[in-house]
Design an enzyme around this catalytic site. Structure first.
Site, mmCIF file in Angstrom:
data_model
loop_
_atom_site.group_PDB
_atom_site.id
_atom_site.type_symbol
_atom_site.label_atom_id
_atom_site.label_comp_id
_atom_site.label_asym_id
_atom_site.label_seq_id
_atom_site.Cartn_x
_atom_site.Cartn_y
_atom_site.Cartn_z
ATOM 1 N NE ARG A 4 -2.851 0.084 3.279
ATOM 2 C CZ ARG A 4 -2.370 0.358 4.477
ATOM 3 N NH1 ARG A 4 -1.531 1.484 4.828
ATOM 4 N NH2 ARG A 4 -2.359 -0.725 5.453
ATOM 5 C CE1 TYR A 34 -15.008 15.709 -13.630
ATOM 6 C CE2 TYR A 34 -14.082 15.087 -11.328
ATOM 7 C CZ TYR A 34 -14.749 14.853 -12.485
ATOM 8 O OH TYR A 34 -15.103 13.597 -12.870
ATOM 9 C CG ASP A 66 -8.381 19.151 -11.946
ATOM 10 O OD1 ASP A 66 -7.499 18.707 -12.964
ATOM 11 O OD2 ASP A 66 -9.319 18.649 -11.761
ATOM 12 C CE LYS A 89 -11.249 12.096 -17.272
ATOM 13 N NZ LYS A 89 -11.376 13.244 -16.148
HETATM 14 C C1 LIG Z 1 -12.135 13.187 -15.024
HETATM 15 C C2 LIG Z 1 -11.586 14.511 -14.142
HETATM 16 C C3 LIG Z 1 -11.484 14.484 -12.832
HETATM 17 C C4 LIG Z 1 -11.473 12.971 -12.060
HETATM 18 O O1 LIG Z 1 -10.856 12.016 -12.685
HETATM 19 P P1 LIG Z 1 -11.328 10.500 -12.340
HETATM 20 O O2 LIG Z 1 -10.126 9.808 -12.733
HETATM 21 O O3 LIG Z 1 -12.417 10.254 -13.138
HETATM 22 O O4 LIG Z 1 -11.810 10.450 -10.930
HETATM 23 C C5 LIG Z 1 -10.937 15.456 -12.366
HETATM 24 N N1 LIG Z 1 -10.759 16.666 -12.987
HETATM 25 C C6 LIG Z 1 -11.058 16.831 -14.293
HETATM 26 C C7 LIG Z 1 -10.673 18.057 -14.794
HETATM 27 C C8 LIG Z 1 -11.614 15.652 -14.747
HETATM 28 O O5 LIG Z 1 -11.908 16.050 -16.235
#
Ligand SMILES: *Cc1c(COP(=O)(O)O)cnc(C)c1O
Length: 391
Positions: A56, A109, A181, A206
């Protein structure tokens, strides 16, 4: 290699073939228990967060992924999380305590917003949303107990580009921690640590994973001090990612530079084509010269990914459905950053509290995949013809 360019880092970082029979890719370590030969070795591993002592806490697989991301971003070290949202919540929880105040961009988000307004609130932390375009004026919102300023630039529905250095400078002045982010910017197109940010967060789901097949998140800390606090809290939360998913993230990084160049070019082709269409009121894409965020984007970014949005001229819900329901290449679904094109109706006006999002017509978000742009344009052309026929 010192001073390597991003594409070279993407190709080689985290790999050591000759430590593993010359095999190009690193092995995937499936680990919970790690054995120690002696009491002395067990005790030496102690409570270190760096080594390999329990699955972990970290494995050579997670450490290879983290080293690659941290090197790309120019940060100190990274921490892996099981999703992008887990990366965001881990970062926030690491730095707030009951009684604190956090400032969060109104363009954030949606699930990040919900975490702040629901769970943080229950923990006694007040989240206040701010105008993404506040710039240096954010200073007026900073209180003595403001602990974190959270940015997302551009916002992944409305694409407002934030003045990151101005916001970060005001936050720093007040002793607040600056988090961004950076999923849209990717480690290639925006360098948070050059602009005063302390923690850079990615939904690796992504573009890093890049193939729509794994959930993964990663946080890079700019300094050792920030990393220590982040890692300690991530360990307390127990949020580790599975080794196969981390491997998919590491594998995705190898081609991310080449993929992003094509995502970028195709998105711009589609954006320019859509701008000229009579059904489209405006295109929200910071790399377009007439976009309101273009000047800041040009100043701070070196590229744009494949995600952007359009506002249609006012039309009926049936016309929007006629457009979207019949798409052949664009899939309809959440997420983005995979190799395939996506299209989605969005409602950013429902996700605002500090500012009002004004739109006269329906909004659609597009992700330009790796298909031939001409085929994508033909798909959109047929879709807009269906929309016009239904209007
Ligand atoms: C998709 C996304 C997230 C969250 O990511 P997950 O892997 O789906 O939890 C956070 N911020 C942005 C800008 C996103 O597009």
């Amino acid at each position: 290699m010192k001073n390597a360019s991003p594409d070279t880092i993407l190709t080689h970082a985290g790999n050591d073939p000759h430590a593993n029979f010359g095999i190009v890719n690193p092995p995937v370590y499936h680990a919970s228990t790690v054995l120690f030969p002696t009491v002395a070795a067990l005790e030496e591993a102690g409570h270190s967060f760096d080594g390999v002592r329990y699955g972990r806490i970290g494995t050579p697989t997670s450490q290879a992924f983290e080293a690659t991301v941290a090197r790309l971003e120019g940060g100190f070290k990274a921490v892996t999380a099981p999703s992008g949202l887990a990366a965001i919540t881990t970062a926030l929880l690491a730095f707030v305590s009951a009684g604190d105040h956090v400032l969060v961009t109104d363009s954030v988000y949606g699930p990040t917003r919900l975490f702040c307004s629901d769970m943080l609130k229950r923990l006694g932390v007040e989240a206040e949303f701010y105008d993404p375009l506040a710039g240096a004026a954010i200073e007026r919102l900073i209180r003595p107990n403001t602990r974190v300023v959270f940015l997302e630039s551009p916002g992944s529905l409305t694409f407002e580009v934030q003045d990151v250095p101005a916001i970060a400078a005001a936050a720093k002045q007040a002793g607040a921690v600056v988090m961004i982010d950076n999923t849209w910017g990717t480690p290639l197109f925006f360098k948070p640590f050059d602009h005063g940010v302390d923690l850079s967060i990615h939904a690796a789901t992504k573009y890093m994973v890049g193939h729509s097949d794994a959930m993964l998140g990663v946080i890079t800390a700019g300094t050792e001090e920030v990393w220590n606090r982040l890692k300690r809290n991530s360990v307390q939360l127990g949020t580790c990612a599975g080794p196969d998913d981390i491997y998919l993230g590491l594998r995705g990084l190898r081609t991310m530079g080449a993929r992003l160049r094509q995502h970028q070019d195709t998105a711009l082709d589609l954006a320019r084509w859509l701008q000229a269409r009579p059904e489209v009121a405006r295109v929200l894409h910071p790399a377009l010269p007439d976009d309101p965020g273009h000047a800041l984007w040009r100043r701070d970014f070196t590229g744009a990914c494949g995600l952007f949005a359009i506002e249609l001229k006012p039309c009926s819900a049936a016309a929007v459905a006629a457009f979207l329901d019949g798409m052949e290449l664009f899939g309809m679904g959440y997420s983005w950053g995979g190799y395939e094109s996506l299209i989605l109706p969005i409602h950013p006006e429902k996700l605002r509290t500090a500012t009002r999002w004004r739109t006269d017509g329906p909004m659609i978000r597009l992700h330009a995949g790796l298909e031939d742009p001409n085929d994508l344009i033909a798909d959109l052309d047929r879709g807009l013809a269906r929309l016009a026929a239904a209007a």
